[in-house]
Design an enzyme around this catalytic site. Structure first.
Site, PDB file in Angstrom:
ATOM      1  N   ASN A   1       0.868  -1.166   0.000  1.00 41.41           N
ATOM      2  CA  ASN A   1       0.000   0.000   0.000  1.00 41.41           C
ATOM      3  C   ASN A   1       0.911   1.223   0.000  1.00 41.41           C
ATOM      4  O   ASN A   1       1.551   1.537   1.009  1.00 41.41           O
ATOM      5  CB  ASN A   1      -0.912   0.013   1.233  1.00 41.41           C
ATOM      6  CG  ASN A   1      -1.840   1.214   1.263  1.00 41.41           C
ATOM      7  OD1 ASN A   1      -1.491   2.299   0.819  1.00 41.41           O
ATOM      8  ND2 ASN A   1      -3.034   1.026   1.798  1.00 41.41           N
TER       9      ASN A   1
ATOM     10  N   GLU B   1      -3.967   1.809  -2.918  1.00 40.56           N
ATOM     11  CA  GLU B   1      -4.047   3.257  -2.716  1.00 40.56           C
ATOM     12  C   GLU B   1      -3.123   4.015  -3.678  1.00 40.56           C
ATOM     13  O   GLU B   1      -2.369   4.903  -3.271  1.00 40.56           O
ATOM     14  CB  GLU B   1      -3.752   3.630  -1.261  1.00 40.56           C
ATOM     15  CG  GLU B   1      -4.912   3.337  -0.319  1.00 40.56           C
ATOM     16  CD  GLU B   1      -4.852   4.144   0.962  1.00 40.56           C
ATOM     17  OE1 GLU B   1      -5.437   5.243   0.988  1.00 40.56           O
ATOM     18  OE2 GLU B   1      -4.222   3.676   1.925  1.00 40.56           O
TER      19      GLU B   1
ATOM     20  N   ASP C   1      -1.350  -6.177   6.286  1.00 38.82           N
ATOM     21  CA  ASP C   1      -1.053  -6.453   4.876  1.00 38.82           C
ATOM     22  C   ASP C   1      -0.629  -7.914   4.776  1.00 38.82           C
ATOM     23  O   ASP C   1       0.346  -8.335   5.419  1.00 38.82           O
ATOM     24  CB  ASP C   1       0.052  -5.529   4.382  1.00 38.82           C
ATOM     25  CG  ASP C   1      -0.322  -4.065   4.561  1.00 38.82           C
ATOM     26  OD1 ASP C   1      -0.850  -3.477   3.615  1.00 38.82           O
ATOM     27  OD2 ASP C   1      -0.087  -3.530   5.672  1.00 38.82           O
TER      28      ASP C   1
END
Length: 255
Positions: A7, A34, A216
């Site tokens: 991310n 993102e 994650d």
């Protein structure tokens, strides 16, 4: 085969960091979350100059996902079948016979919020999709920012986070239903160092104080489980100037 999830919290801001990291580590597949870019703004030329192909699905300001890969992605899908979601949070592709699904899971804001209920609905829809993908692809890897810490061992202070967003029982149960399809959290296949997490808040010196969460993940199907040779979190990018609040996580497969 090396598959990484990261991310980046704005690819525009952190493109140089991504390019430097890919040059140093050479993953076969890098799933980004993102990216926060519309498709017409995606830095295709810079990615290709670095030796990678790109498949992406983006929107401005929020969300956005991508798969960077050393060989082109096949059978790319960017939507959850039969589920209406205006946000760009999913992308899947096949690489050398391995199906990779990259997720940016809904954050949920706070337990009890309407966004929290949407998160649970979203997870239910994604789990149905993964079940269908597993029926077609024995070799499957699901990576991404899951916005769920699987257990207390993945939280710097379980008491502080008890039943709060990212750590609530319904969220963890939703993740377990996904795992019950025949997926394994690759990180837990190995002995791991203590107090290493994948996300550290920008506030309160969280990274320096090792106050993080492991949200994650890299999940592998039963057909790949015995071929996992490593599963790691690279904290070096988190220590850079103007870093993402997430660190890259990588699973390596013997093939």
């Amino acid at each position: 085969m090396k598959i990484t999830s990261w991310n980046v919290n704005s690819l525009k801001i952190r493109l140089e960091q991504v390019l430097d990291w890919t040059e140093a580590n050479r993953p076969d597949v890098l799933g980004l979350q993102e990216t926060k870019l519309t498709d017409d703004k995606f830095p295709v030329e810079a990615i290709e100059a670095a030796g990678y192909h790109a498949a992406f699905s983006g929107q401005p300001t929020y969300n956005g996902v991508a798969l960077l890969s050393r060989s082109p992605a096949e059978d790319v899908r960017t939507e959850i079948p039969g589920f209406d979601d205006p946000h760009k949070r999913t992308i899947a592709g096949t690489f050398g016979g391995v199906r990779v699904i990259n997720l940016y899971v809904v954050n949920g804001k706070a337990v009890g919020d309407e966004k929290y209920e949407w998160k649970l609905e979203w997870l239910e829809a994604v789990t149905r999709w993964i079940e269908a993908e597993l029926a077609e692809h024995d070799e499957l890897v699901v990576i991404g920012d899951f916005n769920i810490a699987p257990g207390d061992a993945d939280v710097h202070d379980p008491d502080e986070w008890h039943e709060k967003i990212l750590c609530s029982t319904p969220e963890r149960e939703a993740l377990n239903r996904m795992l019950d399809l025949g997926l394994t959290d690759s990180y837990r296949l190995f002995d791991q160092p203590e107090r290493v997490y994948s996300w550290y808040d920008y506030r309160q010196l969280a990274f320096r104080r090792k106050r993080g969460l492991r949200i994650d993940l890299a999940l592998v199907s039963d057909a790949l489980k015995d071929r996992v040779t490593a599963s790691t979190i690279d904290l070096e990018p988190r220590a850079l100037e103007r870093p993402s609040d997430h660190a890259p996580v990588t699973v390596e497969l013997d093939r």
